[in-house]
Design an enzyme around this catalytic site. Structure first.
Site, short mmCIF file in Angstrom:
data_model
loop_
_atom_site.label_atom_id
_atom_site.label_comp_id
_atom_site.label_asym_id
_atom_site.label_seq_id
_atom_site.Cartn_x
_atom_site.Cartn_y
_atom_site.Cartn_z
N MET A 71 0.85 -1.19 0.00
CA MET A 71 0.00 0.00 0.00
C MET A 71 0.88 1.24 0.00
SD MET A 71 -2.99 -1.20 2.67
CE MET A 71 -1.88 -2.10 3.77
N GLN A 125 7.75 -5.07 -4.02
CA GLN A 125 6.92 -4.84 -5.20
C GLN A 125 7.51 -3.70 -6.02
OE1 GLN A 125 2.93 -2.84 -5.57
NE2 GLN A 125 2.24 -4.92 -6.04
N CYS A 155 -2.45 -1.65 -10.02
CA CYS A 155 -2.76 -0.33 -9.48
C CYS A 155 -3.52 0.51 -10.51
CB CYS A 155 -1.47 0.40 -9.09
SG CYS A 155 -1.78 2.04 -8.38
N HIS A 228 -6.44 -9.50 -7.31
CA HIS A 228 -7.46 -8.64 -6.71
C HIS A 228 -8.75 -8.91 -7.48
CE1 HIS A 228 -8.59 -4.52 -4.86
NE2 HIS A 228 -9.69 -5.18 -5.20
N GLY A 269 -8.87 -8.69 -1.99
CA GLY A 269 -10.04 -7.87 -2.26
C GLY A 269 -11.25 -8.26 -1.43
N GLY A 270 -11.71 -7.33 -0.58
CA GLY A 270 -12.95 -7.54 0.16
C GLY A 270 -12.86 -8.41 1.39
#
Length: 430
Positions: A71, A125, A155, A228, A269-270
């Protein structure tokens, strides 16, 4: 509040548990089996070294069943230090570093690439769209001994996918991604992986996602993909909206696991808590990646990883003990690179450390005031923690909250039609 000044290094003794050894043997068996079942259509054939590297990592650390997502401006050295104090086994990712940044800062690499040995297992990354710079950047990073190198193809930020022409936009050019991954792999001793979305704009069918996975894995030694499970919309919405507006399609993720049995997939994701991560693993995911939940509520999210995901005994550390260790780290790095890091920089990962606890709001207000004059982490904590009740500081992590029971219910009855790999041989180099 007084601190004992305990040694940060002593707190990070590696745990080589029976679970790790068992998983290592299991992974070795899986990798050995995959060696005999590699795709006959693959344009890249020397997989032995990649798999040997993966087994080596599995022997040194628990497998990446749980990881914290990369992030920007969040998963820096400071946050990763805090995360490792809370969880010994979670895999940690750096912020995305542009290849150009690494190349142009080659005389100042420590500021961008250094990390403490305790942060292993750790993944670097990188992002970019220039093969020469990707090669140079990976070679420069190689001496830092990251446990994996991950390439950003997910991204959706306008600065990255728009003006920068990389990130999620690269999903539209799988041939280039395959070339990039071969270049990256050729310049590192570590395994390589790709983090991507399930699609981009109107290129969001399951077959198009499979085409991307097939081409990249066929043209390079990439065997690990972090998915993702939302597509990226490159025009008209913000990165935050890209994390909520496109619908989650977990059936695409599990379809990939069915159709590419010789690859390894991590779902992203989620998923917001350890209970939901375990549900994804029970449904068959090879690994689970959690992002903002691990930053916005680090104590409750990461505090259960070792016991609930990896089956290791809980450390039993309290928040007070974590803060004592973090204070030693923080004061040791203040001003390491001229004026940075400042007290504010080092403290930022702690901002959500008391999420939903009594005194949390008042502590944040005192923190804002203390930033103006505190010159050490110790003085900052002594001034601000007086508003946090002792019972909060001295309790170990509570029982994890229940996640959504139906998140992966009946997922295997929702899978898209199988992908026919052989039909794609003719478009491999398209």
């Amino acid at each position: 509040m007084k601190f004992s000044g305990c040694s940060l290094t002593a707190s990070f003794t590696p745990i080589h548990s029976y679970l790790v050894k068992t998983n290592s043997r299991l992974l070795f068996a899986i990798f050995h089996s995959n060696l005999t079942k590699s795709k006959s259509l693959s344009a890249y054939t020397p997989k032995d070294q990649l798999l040997a590297n993966a087994v080596m990592v599995a022997g040194r650390y628990p497998p990446p069943l749980f990881s914290v997502a990369p992030m920007m401006e969040w998963t820096d050295n400071h946050y990763r230090t805090l995360a490792r104090l809370i969880s010994k086994h979670a895999w940690l990712y750096t912020e995305m570093l542009a290849a150009e940044t690494i190349v142009y800062q080659k005389d100042n690499l420590g500021r961008f690439l250094e990390y403490s040995p305790e942060q292993h297992p750790i993944v670097l990354q990188i992002g970019g769209n220039n093969l020469e710079n990707l090669a140079k950047a990976t070679k420069l990073a190689n001496p830092y001994h990251y446990d994996e190198i991950n390439f950003n193809c997910g991204c959706p930020s306008p600065k990255v996918a728009g003006h920068g022409c990389f990130g999620a936009r690269l999903m539209l050019d799988p041939k280039f991604v395959g070339e990039a991954m071969s270049v990256i792999a050729a310049n590192t001793d570590a395994p390589v992986s790709v983090k991507c979305r399930i699609g981009v704009d109107n290129h969001d069918s399951y077959n198009e996602l499979c085409d991307f996975i097939y081409k990249v894995s066929s043209l390079s030694p990439t065997r690990h993909f972090i998915i993702h499970s939302r597509k990226a919309l490159l025009n008209g919405i913000s990165p935050a909206e890209n994390r909520s507006i496109p619908p989650l399609k977990y059936e695409y993720f599990y379809g990939l696991q069915r159709d590419f049995p010789d690859l390894r997939f991590t779902i992203n994701g989620g998923i917001t808590c350890v209970d939901e991560a375990n549900a994804a693993l029970r449904a068959g995911a090879h690994g689970v990646m959690i992002g903002r939940a691990a930053y916005n509520n680090p104590w409750h999210t990461l505090g259960h990883v070792d016991s609930a995901i990896y089956g290791s005994p809980s450390s039993g550390l309290t928040r007070r003990q974590i803060l004592e260790k973090y204070q030693v780290y923080g004061d040791s790095v203040l001003g390491k690179y001229g004026p940075r890091p400042r007290v504010r920089d080092v403290v930022m990962p702690l901002i959500n450390f008391f999420h939903s606890e009594p005194g949390n709001s008042l502590w944040k207000r005192k923190a804002d005031a203390a930033f103006q004059h505190c010159t050490t982490i110790k003085s900052f904590l002594e001034e601000t923690l007086v508003v946090i009740p002792d019972r909060v500081l001295d309790s170990s992590v509570a029982k994890p909250g229940a996640g959504r029971d139906d998140l992966f219910a009946d997922i295997h009855n929702m899978l898209p039609p199988p992908y026919n790999v052989r039909e794609q041989e003719v478009v491999l180099y398209a």
